[in-house]
Design a protein around this motif. Structure first.
Motif, PDB file in Angstrom:
ATOM      1  N   GLN A  15      39.978  20.361  32.465  1.00  0.00           N
ATOM      2  CA  GLN A  15      39.175  21.856  32.119  1.00  0.00           C
ATOM      3  C   GLN A  15      38.888  22.572  33.049  1.00  0.00           C
ATOM      4  O   GLN A  15      39.190  23.700  33.314  1.00  0.00           O
ATOM      5  N   GLN A  16      38.349  21.883  34.084  1.00  0.00           N
ATOM      6  CA  GLN A  16      38.010  22.576  35.575  1.00  0.00           C
ATOM      7  C   GLN A  16      39.349  23.411  36.291  1.00  0.00           C
ATOM      8  O   GLN A  16      39.268  24.368  36.468  1.00  0.00           O
ATOM      9  N   GLU A  17      40.114  22.202  36.118  1.00  0.00           N
ATOM     10  CA  GLU A  17      41.445  22.872  36.832  1.00  0.00           C
ATOM     11  C   GLU A  17      42.218  24.241  36.070  1.00  0.00           C
ATOM     12  O   GLU A  17      42.677  24.851  36.546  1.00  0.00           O
ATOM     13  N   PHE A  18      42.062  23.783  34.663  1.00  0.00           N
ATOM     14  CA  PHE A  18      42.677  24.920  33.540  1.00  0.00           C
ATOM     15  C   PHE A  18      41.939  26.208  33.943  1.00  0.00           C
ATOM     16  O   PHE A  18      42.391  27.382  34.190  1.00  0.00           O
ATOM     17  N   ASP A  19      40.567  26.037  33.974  1.00  0.00           N
ATOM     18  CA  ASP A  19      39.622  27.209  34.195  1.00  0.00           C
ATOM     19  C   ASP A  19      39.822  27.991  35.762  1.00  0.00           C
ATOM     20  O   ASP A  19      39.886  29.202  35.668  1.00  0.00           O
ATOM     21  N   GLN A  20      40.093  27.098  36.700  1.00  0.00           N
ATOM     22  CA  GLN A  20      40.238  27.575  38.043  1.00  0.00           C
ATOM     23  C   GLN A  20      41.793  28.205  38.024  1.00  0.00           C
ATOM     24  O   GLN A  20      41.732  29.525  38.649  1.00  0.00           O
ATOM     25  N   LYS A  21      42.597  27.765  37.505  1.00  0.00           N
ATOM     26  CA  LYS A  21      43.839  28.393  37.424  1.00  0.00           C
ATOM     27  C   LYS A  21      43.776  29.762  36.704  1.00  0.00           C
ATOM     28  O   LYS A  21      44.390  30.739  36.893  1.00  0.00           O
ATOM     29  N   ASN A  22      43.076  29.747  35.431  1.00  0.00           N
ATOM     30  CA  ASN A  22      42.894  30.878  34.972  1.00  0.00           C
ATOM     31  C   ASN A  22      42.112  32.106  35.521  1.00  0.00           C
ATOM     32  O   ASN A  22      42.482  33.221  35.710  1.00  0.00           O
ATOM     33  N   GLN A  74      43.846  42.688  41.078  1.00  0.00           N
ATOM     34  CA  GLN A  74      44.474  42.907  42.290  1.00  0.00           C
ATOM     35  C   GLN A  74      45.733  43.985  42.210  1.00  0.00           C
ATOM     36  O   GLN A  74      45.783  44.935  42.607  1.00  0.00           O
ATOM     37  N   LEU A  75      46.508  43.390  41.338  1.00  0.00           N
ATOM     38  CA  LEU A  75      47.983  44.024  41.114  1.00  0.00           C
ATOM     39  C   LEU A  75      47.382  45.781  40.492  1.00  0.00           C
ATOM     40  O   LEU A  75      47.952  46.587  40.779  1.00  0.00           O
ATOM     41  N   GLN A  76      46.645  45.533  39.470  1.00  0.00           N
ATOM     42  CA  GLN A  76      46.095  46.632  38.737  1.00  0.00           C
ATOM     43  C   GLN A  76      45.650  47.596  39.508  1.00  0.00           C
ATOM     44  O   GLN A  76      45.765  48.674  39.490  1.00  0.00           O
ATOM     45  N   GLU A  77      44.554  46.943  40.605  1.00  0.00           N
ATOM     46  CA  GLU A  77      43.885  47.865  41.445  1.00  0.00           C
ATOM     47  C   GLU A  77      44.878  48.548  42.526  1.00  0.00           C
ATOM     48  O   GLU A  77      45.016  49.729  42.680  1.00  0.00           O
ATOM     49  N   ASP A  78      45.863  47.808  42.697  1.00  0.00           N
ATOM     50  CA  ASP A  78      46.995  48.405  43.679  1.00  0.00           C
ATOM     51  C   ASP A  78      47.657  49.388  42.990  1.00  0.00           C
ATOM     52  O   ASP A  78      48.286  50.453  43.665  1.00  0.00           O
ATOM     53  N   GLN A  79      48.172  49.261  41.812  1.00  0.00           N
ATOM     54  CA  GLN A  79      48.824  50.228  41.064  1.00  0.00           C
ATOM     55  C   GLN A  79      47.867  51.715  41.007  1.00  0.00           C
ATOM     56  O   GLN A  79      48.571  52.756  40.875  1.00  0.00           O
ATOM     57  N   LEU A  80      46.680  51.354  40.776  1.00  0.00           N
ATOM     58  CA  LEU A  80      45.947  52.702  40.585  1.00  0.00           C
ATOM     59  C   LEU A  80      45.577  53.243  41.929  1.00  0.00           C
ATOM     60  O   LEU A  80      45.818  54.691  42.025  1.00  0.00           O
ATOM     61  N   VAL A  81      45.732  52.544  42.932  1.00  0.00           N
ATOM     62  CA  VAL A  81      45.738  53.188  44.250  1.00  0.00           C
ATOM     63  C   VAL A  81      47.106  54.034  44.375  1.00  0.00           C
ATOM     64  O   VAL A  81      46.836  55.125  44.970  1.00  0.00           O
ATOM     65  N   ILE A  82      48.136  53.396  43.940  1.00  0.00           N
ATOM     66  CA  ILE A  82      49.358  54.056  44.221  1.00  0.00           C
ATOM     67  C   ILE A  82      49.277  55.421  43.404  1.00  0.00           C
ATOM     68  O   ILE A  82      49.811  56.375  43.673  1.00  0.00           O
ATOM     69  N   ARG A 117      43.664  35.983  36.488  1.00  0.00           N
ATOM     70  CA  ARG A 117      42.927  36.897  36.305  1.00  0.00           C
ATOM     71  C   ARG A 117      42.783  37.750  37.664  1.00  0.00           C
ATOM     72  O   ARG A 117      42.826  39.057  37.727  1.00  0.00           O
ATOM     73  N   ILE A 118      42.202  37.200  38.541  1.00  0.00           N
ATOM     74  CA  ILE A 118      42.006  37.693  40.112  1.00  0.00           C
ATOM     75  C   ILE A 118      43.343  38.409  40.518  1.00  0.00           C
ATOM     76  O   ILE A 118      43.328  39.501  41.007  1.00  0.00           O
TER      77      ILE A 118
END
Length: 128
Positions: free
Chosen positions: A7-14, A23-31, A18-19
């Motif tokens: 469960q910890q591994e699953f949560d960490q991967k999730n 980050q991709l969405q923030e980069d899109q906003l900057v563009i 999310r991170i």
């Protein structure tokens, strides 16, 4: 591996998914902000170019005949530089649009990766 570790591994991967998505969405906003800034610069530049052309036309209409060639040359040079600047604006916008498209593609690929991860985790859970 214990259930808690799984469960910890699953949560960490999730959390990692999310991170990366954020980050991709923030980069899109900057563009998008950069695109708007360039478009605003283009509009201001166009207005200044219009004013400059009006000034050259006024000067050409009111100058001495022997000065006319000088001012026409300056006006032609100004027009050439304005076209060059417009091409540079267009190239910047095109590059930003390519970067934005790349970020959208990365986001889609990440979402597919995340869905695949979830599906495999669900299959393991149901198969166990």
């Amino acid at each position: 591996m214990s259930e808690i570790q799984k469960q910890q591994e699953f949560d960490q991967k999730n959390v990692q998914f999310r991170i990366r998505l954020e980050q991709l969405q923030e980069d899109q906003l900057v563009i998008r902000k950069e695109q708007r800034y360039i478009e605003e610069q283009q509009e201001e530049f166009f207005q200044l170019q219009q004013q400059e052309q009006a000034a050259y036309n006024f000067v050409l209409g009111n100058c001495e005949v022997e000065e006319r060639a000088f001012f026409e040359e300056r006006g032609d040079e100004s027009l050439h530089l304005a076209k060059k600047a417009q091409r540079e604006f267009d190239e910047q916008l095109l590059q930003l649009k390519k970067e934005e498209r790349s970020l959208f593609d990365q986001e889609e690929n990440l979402k597919v990766e995340q869905q695949t991860f979830w599906k495999k985790a669900e299959e393991k859970e149901n198969g166990a």
